[in-house]
Each structure stands twice: as structure tokens, then as C-alpha cells.
Design an enzyme around this catalytic site. Structure first.
Site, PDB file in Angstrom:
ATOM      1  N   GLY A   1       0.924  -1.183   0.206  1.00 37.85           N
ATOM      2  CA  GLY A   1       0.140   0.185  -0.050  1.00 37.85           C
ATOM      3  C   GLY A   1       0.921   1.299   0.128  1.00 37.85           C
ATOM      4  O   GLY A   1       0.432   2.323  -0.649  1.00 37.85           O
TER       5      GLY A   1
ATOM      6  N   GLU B   1       1.597   1.900  -3.546  1.00 37.34           N
ATOM      7  CA  GLU B   1       0.469   2.151  -4.247  1.00 37.34           C
ATOM      8  C   GLU B   1      -0.059   3.704  -3.868  1.00 37.34           C
ATOM      9  O   GLU B   1      -0.551   4.187  -4.866  1.00 37.34           O
ATOM     10  CB  GLU B   1      -0.649   1.180  -3.787  1.00 37.34           C
TER      11      GLU B   1
END
Ligand code: COA
Length: 263
Positions: free
Chosen positions: A114, A117
Site C-alpha cells: 500500500g 500504491e
């Protein structure tokens, strides 16, 4: 907003150049639902503040920008809460992509899962020379769920995206620069100055022209991106109930090697 929530993301500056700092360093800034919600609330507020022309996102702590979604908060979630978690992560990344102003990620240390991301959802990425980037999710029995499969393709092409997502390999900042995943590489102590220098260049340009450029560049990719993001969430939610996912997250928790069975 509770005090704890407010503290997980710090507003370092708010004005033409705004700056949010991720502030959960004891957990390597792993993105738990509360932190994602706080980030979303800040992004929505900044988007309504007409003064804001550029946002910089960086992170506190020696070791990491963000070491991923919070595996410990995720591991015991049932079907509905895990769907809510992934959708919240996707909304945060989408909000970064759709705010009026360019967003610059200043990345040091680990930017995994994440964390990568989050950086990929930003318009520009400045990396410190100690940055280590990757999508290690397959080692946990899942796949990137906050848009990584799609935004990697858009940023660096399908070949590099396949390699990073299938192997979970963690790459150096130099390699990330070579692949086009990050836009600039600077010594560790200079990332904030480098991000501010870009921000100040952008601030000197015509505000409406910059905002229109961001919108047009994004909208040209939106159809393909949105379809891919839906596929990604569906695949994530299919993998989440598997034994391999339980094994992968249990192995992380107990700091041991995972033994996968394909079930
Ligand atoms: N979720 C939850 N907690 C995390 C985390 C994550 N993604 N990444 C790190 N942490 C926690 C660790 O559990 C540890 O907590 P503890 O002190 O209570 O044991 C703390 O942050 C420090 O991490 P640690 O693993 O001890 O640091 P390290 O330097 O040995 O290793 C990493 C750093 C980044 C290589 C390692 O933490 C890691 O592999 N993290 C997970 C990366 C990942 O798979 N991300 C994708 C998630 S979907």
C-alpha cells in the site's frame, strides 16, 4: 476526529504548498483503516481549500515511507469488513488522483504494498537514495488491492508490473528510477527540498492550466484504469478467504517463512 486519528497524519503546512506527513512510524506507517480515513478527510478538506496549489506527502520515521496496508488489522477481518477496508484504500488513492492540484510523494526507506500504491497514485514521486520499493503481497497470499496492479502498468509498463507483482521483489531506488517508477532520485536528506522545489515551480505556473492538465491527463487513462481497479478488488476479495492468505499473514505475524499449498 479523535486525537489519535488526527495524529496518524500530521498537517505540516496548509497553504499554496500544503504538506501532509504520515505519522505512525512505530508501525512503519502501515496503513490501518483509521489512518486511511484520516488521510481521506484531509484530502477532501484540502481539495475544497482554493488556496492549495500543490500537496506534498511524506512520512516520519527512519525506516519507512509506508510498509504497506496494516497486515495485523487485516488478518482477522471477515468478508464485509475486508471489502470495506480495500474499498477505503482504493478511495484514498483515487482521491489523490482526482484532487484539483498535483500531489508529490517524497519517499524514503520502505515503500511496500500500500505504500508503493500510495506513491503511485501521486502525480510525481521523489525518492531518497535509501528507498526500497515493491509489491510483496503474493508472499502473503493476496495481490495488491489499492490499485498497484493497475497504476504500475500505467507508470512503468506491463512487463515491469508483471515482474514486480509476481515475484514480490523489493527493488532499489536506482532501479525504480531506471524503470520509471520514480521520477527523481536524491540523497536522503534532500527529499523534502526536492519535493518543495518541484512544488514551487508548479506554483509559479497558471493555476487553471495546471489543474486542467492534471484532469486531462487523468481522464485520458480513466476508462482503462477504472475497469482494471474493479478487477483488482474482485481478485483481492476472492483471495482473502483462502488458506494461503491465512498462512501468509500468520507467517508475517510470527516472523516465519510461509508454506503455501495453493488452497
Ligand atoms: N502491517 C503491520 N505491521 C507492520 C507492517 C505492515 N505492513 N510492516 C511492518 N510492521 C510492523 C512490524 O510487525 C513490526 O512490529 P513489532 O515491532 O510490533 O514486531 C514493526 O512494524 C517494525 O517492523 P519489522 O518487521 O520489525 O522491521 P524490519 O526492519 O525487520 O523489516 C520490513 C521491515 C518492511 C521488511 C518488514 O516489516 C515487512 O516485510 N513488512 C511487511 C511488508 C509487506 O508485506 N507489505 C504489504 C502489506 S499488504
Amino acid at each position: 476526529m479523535s486525537e489519535t486519528l488526527a495524529e496518524s497524519v500530521r498537517v505540516h503546512k496548509e497553504g499554496q504548498l500544503s504538506h501532509l506527513v504520515l505519522n505512525r512510524a512505530a508501525h512503519l506507517n502501515a496503513l490501518n483503516p483509521e489512518m486511511l480515513q484520516t488521510l481521506l478527510t484531509h484530502l477532501e478538506r484540502l481539495n475544497k481549500n482554493e488556496k492549495v496549489r500543490v500537496l506534498v506527502i511524506s512520512a516520519d520515521g527512519e525506516k519507512a515511507f509506508v510498509a504497506g496496508a496494516d497486515i495485523n488489522s487485516m488478518a482477522s477481518l471477515g468478508p464485509r469488513p475486508i471489502a470495506d477496508y480495500v474499498e477505503l484504500g482504493q478511495r484514498v488513492m483515487r482521491q489523490i488522483e482526482t484532487v484539483r492540484f498535483p500531489v508529490i510523494a517524497a519517499v524514503h526507506g520502505y515503500a511496500l504494498g500500500g505504500g508503493l500504491e500510495l506513491a503511485l497514485a501521486c502525480d510525481l514521486i521523489v525518492a531518497a537514495d535509501d528507498a526500497k520499493l515493491g509489491q510483496p503481497e503474493v508472499g502473503l497470499g493476496i495481490l495488491p488491492g489499492f490499485g498497484g496492479t493497475q497504476r504500475l502498468i500505467h507508470r512503468c509498463g506491463v512487463a515491469a508490473a508483471r515482474r514486480l507483482v509476481y515475484t514480490g521483489e523489493i527493488i532499489s531506488a536506482e532501479e525504480a528510477l531506471r524503470l520509471g517508477i520514480v521520477d527523481k532520485l536524491v540523497p536522503r536528506g534532500e527529499i523534502i527540498d526536492a519535493a518543495y522545489a518541484w512544488a514551487n515551480t508548479i506554483i509559479q505556473k497558471a493555476p487553471l492550466a495546471v489543474a486542467a492538465s492534471k484532469r486531462v491527463i487523468r481522464e485520458s487513462q480513466d476508462q482503462c484504469l477504472n475497469a482494471g481497479l474493479r478487477l483488482e478488488v474482485a481478485a483481492f476479495l476472492e483471495l482473502f478467504p483462502t488458506l494461503d492468505r491465512e498462512e501468509g499473514m500468520d507467517a508475517f505475524k510470527h516472523k516465519r517463512e510461509a508454506k503455501f499449498t495453493g488452497k
